[in-house]
Design an enzyme around this catalytic site. Structure first.
Site, PDB file in Angstrom:
ATOM      1  N   ASN A 115      -2.869 -31.060  15.669  1.00 52.24           N
ATOM      2  CA  ASN A 115      -3.115 -32.505  16.046  1.00 52.24           C
ATOM      3  C   ASN A 115      -3.095 -33.213  14.797  1.00 52.24           C
ATOM      4  OD1 ASN A 115      -5.782 -31.167  18.426  1.00 52.24           O
ATOM      5  ND2 ASN A 115      -3.829 -31.878  18.789  1.00 52.24           N
ATOM      6  N   ASP A 151      -9.026 -30.873  27.236  1.00 52.17           N
ATOM      7  CA  ASP A 151      -7.666 -31.532  27.408  1.00 52.17           C
ATOM      8  C   ASP A 151      -7.748 -32.745  28.497  1.00 52.17           C
ATOM      9  OD1 ASP A 151      -4.868 -31.874  26.809  1.00 52.17           O
ATOM     10  OD2 ASP A 151      -4.182 -30.115  28.136  1.00 52.17           O
TER      11      ASP A 151
END
Length: 225
Positions: free
Chosen positions: A61, A13
């Site tokens: 995503n 991340d």
């Protein structure tokens, strides 16, 4: 002798935020993140970790902007095609887990080739969780068990998971300060030691990994006992 985890999971991340902080295009954050991933695989191997599982692309995503998804697909092709020889040289075995059928036919074939060409490597197994979601994995495993006429038991689900051959992760690390798992390895993470660190993924270093492993060595893992 310090105990070394057999399996480490990482939620990669902070790539885009890293790029913004460095006045770079957001896409450059993803490329730097790819370089960090290759380096981290070597660090983990050298420290004695047998399996490294990374959350590379989630089922959610796909909802990102088309340009970003397209760029990420290009990076995945780079891993599967251009960097294959490097991975083989470094004794990295690669496995891909997730909804592989959602990727383009050429990328699916590249993933299968990458798995096949690295199958004999024994340095470390790198699990690329691609179009992966923990709930989706469990649902798919239950459907596969039912389709095989099996009773829906923990053992049956475990057998049909995309990550069936992966040990339960001893550690899960999330970079960039967020403190949630976001569906990463939902089935296998029930007794994982969690580490939430502020470092954004492109800035993750070997020293960062060593510090996590050092703290892990001090934790008493009773697993309900």
């Amino acid at each position: 002798m310090q105990k070394i985890p057999a399996c480490v999971g990482i939620i990669l991340d902070g790539n885009r935020r890293w790029a913004v902080e460095h006045n770079l295009p957001k896409m450059e954050g993803h490329r730097r993140g790819l370089n960090t991933l290759v380096d981290c695989t070597k660090w983990a191997r050298d420290l004695g970790v047998q399996h490294l599982a990374v959350f590379a692309f989630s089922t959610e995503n796909w909802q990102r902007e088309a340009a970003e998804v397209s760029y990420l697909m290009g990076l995945f092709r780079e891993i599967a095609q251009k960097r294959m020889e490097e991975l083989k040289k470094e004794r990295v075995r690669v496995r891909v887990a997730g909804q592989i059928e959602r990727f383009s036919p050429d990328l699916q074939e590249s993933m299968r080739t990458l798995e096949r060409e690295t199958a004999g490597n024994s340095g470390i197994t790198l699990w690329l969780c691609m179009s992966y979601g923990g709930r989706a994995e469990i649902a798919a495993a239950a459907a596969a068990a039912a389709g095989a006429g099996e009773a829906i038991t923990e053992g049956a689900i475990e057998k049909h998971l995309w990550t069936a051959d992966m040990p339960d992760p001893d550690i899960i690390i999330r970079t960039s300060g967020e403190q949630r798992l976001s569906g990463f390895l939902t089935w296998k993470s029930v007794y994982s030691e969690l580490f939430f660190i502020d470092t954004k993924w492109p800035d993750f270093t070997e020293d960062t990994l060593k510090k996590v492993l050092d703290e892990y060595a001090t934790r008493d893992r009773r697993k309900g006992r």
